[in-house]
Design a protein around this motif. Structure first.
Motif, PDB file in Angstrom:
ATOM      1  N   THR A  39       1.084  -1.244   0.071  1.00 46.80           N
ATOM      2  CA  THR A  39       0.102  -0.246   0.160  1.00 46.80           C
ATOM      3  C   THR A  39       0.740   1.214   0.039  1.00 46.80           C
ATOM      4  N   ASP A  41      -0.455   3.779   0.730  1.00 45.65           N
ATOM      5  CA  ASP A  41      -1.366   4.775   1.830  1.00 45.65           C
ATOM      6  C   ASP A  41      -0.549   4.424   3.178  1.00 45.65           C
ATOM      7  N   SER A 335       5.835  10.448   3.369  1.00 48.80           N
ATOM      8  CA  SER A 335       4.434   9.630   2.365  1.00 48.80           C
ATOM      9  C   SER A 335       5.575   8.163   2.470  1.00 48.80           C
TER      10      SER A 335
END
Length: 351
Positions: A39, A41, A335
């Motif tokens: 992922t 996210d 991120s």
């Protein structure tokens, strides 16, 4: 005719091979995705604390600056210690005064005790004299009738016995007064304990004027400097705990089958995709707030009256502890991309 059909089969053979290869490749990709869910996210996380003073006062020294790394025990800022030093000196001076007062009072108490002991001795002496006078009277009274003693001698003996008894009663009253006059220093000793507690508090407040780093970290959100009045329990800035870095990755609930704490993971940051970092799953969240439906309202669940033709899987945060993070790359909120390894075991992680 047979040659034509054979040529046709030969031409279609590569197409079948391509289809089979594509299916095999698709199966490998699906298996890989199933065994190693990924992922993007995800974000970098570290524990933080609000640096707050324990006492009020003006900041007179601040050797740190914003975003500066600090070591455990480094001075972060110092509050003006003079009011707290004065309070400590005052409490110590009061203790000295109280000790001298206790000494003087103890001497007075000792004198009172000596007087009480002296009066007790006088009582015993009066008691002995009263007993002797009573014995004398008892011996003389039987001799009055035969004429062996005179009535005058008996009257003098009776008067002496009464005087001795009165003196004994007076001495006993004096003894009671002397005993009641012995005061003691218990109240002053209790006050001394109170002053000692005040000294301990004053020493602690003086120690609190120096705020030091409780762990290795990095200063963040510093928006003040020397001269600012700092209030107790009001944050001055934030300190990031750089000893442990984590990546919090939000995985679909369908990817969490077989995933548990201790399993290995690989992460990289979007700020530098060329570096990979190993880690282990620290924990998996057991609750998120749903976007719709299931909300308890007035004791009953409220479910939206709508039908979603496409069901979107819920995502749950997975907290990954990163091994050997690069201090120059890891920042809170960066991120990241995380990949789990469900095919590995916890023992593989330990190795």
């Amino acid at each position: 005719m047979s040659d034509a059909s054979g040529a046709s089969r030969k031409k279609s053979l590569p197409a079948w091979l391509i289809v089979i290869a594509a299916l095999v490749l698709l199966g490998v990709v699906v298996w890989r995705v199933d065994q190693s869910p990924t992922t993007d996210d995800a974000y970098v996380y570290a524990d933080t604390i609000n640096v707050v003073p324990e006492v009020n006062g003006k900041i007179i020294e601040m050797p740190v600056r914003d975003n500066q790394p600090v070591k455990q025990g480094d001075l972060l800022f110092r509050i003006d210690p003079r009011p707290y030093q004065d309070a400590l000196n005052q409490a110590r001076a009061r203790l000295v005064t109280l000790d001298k007062q206790i000494g003087l009072t103890q001497r007075t108490v000792n004198a009172q005790q000596y007087n009480a002991d002296s009066v007790k001795a006088a009582v015993e002496r009066s008691r002995a004299q009263a007993a002797q006078a009573a014995d004398t009277l008892h011996r003389m009274e039987p001799l009055l009738a035969p004429g062996y003693t005179s009535a005058e001698d008996v009257d003098r003996a009776r008067t002496a016995q009464r005087a001795a008894q009165a003196e004994l009663s007076a001495a006993m009253l004096q003894a009671q007064q002397a005993s009641a006059a012995v005061s003691g220093v218990d109240a002053l000793v209790a006050q001394r304990a109170e002053v000692e507690a005040q000294i301990a508090i004053a020493e602690l407040n003086l120690e609190y004027t120096e705020v030091r780093a409780p762990f290795d970290g990095r200063v963040a959100s510093l928006r003040t400097t020397v001269g600012q009045f700092a209030s107790a329990l009001k944050p001055v800035f934030t300190l990031i705990d750089t000893r442990h870095w984590y990546v919090v990755a939000n995985f679909r609930e369908t990817d969490l089958k077989g995933v548990r704490a201790g399993m290995p993971a690989t992460v990289y940051l979007t700020s530098d995709t060329g570096k990979r970092f190993g880690g282990t799953i620290d924990s998996i969240s057991y609750g998120v707030l749903p976007d719709d439906g299931g909300v308890v309202l007035d004791g009953l669940p409220r479910v939206a009256r709508s039908i979603n033709w496409v069901h979107v899987s819920q995502r749950f945060p997975v907290k990954i502890a990163v091994r050997d993070p690069d201090p120059n790359l890891f920042r809170v909120g960066t991120s990241a991309v995380a990949t789990l390894r469900r095919d590995a075991t916890v023992q593989d992680t330990a190795r």
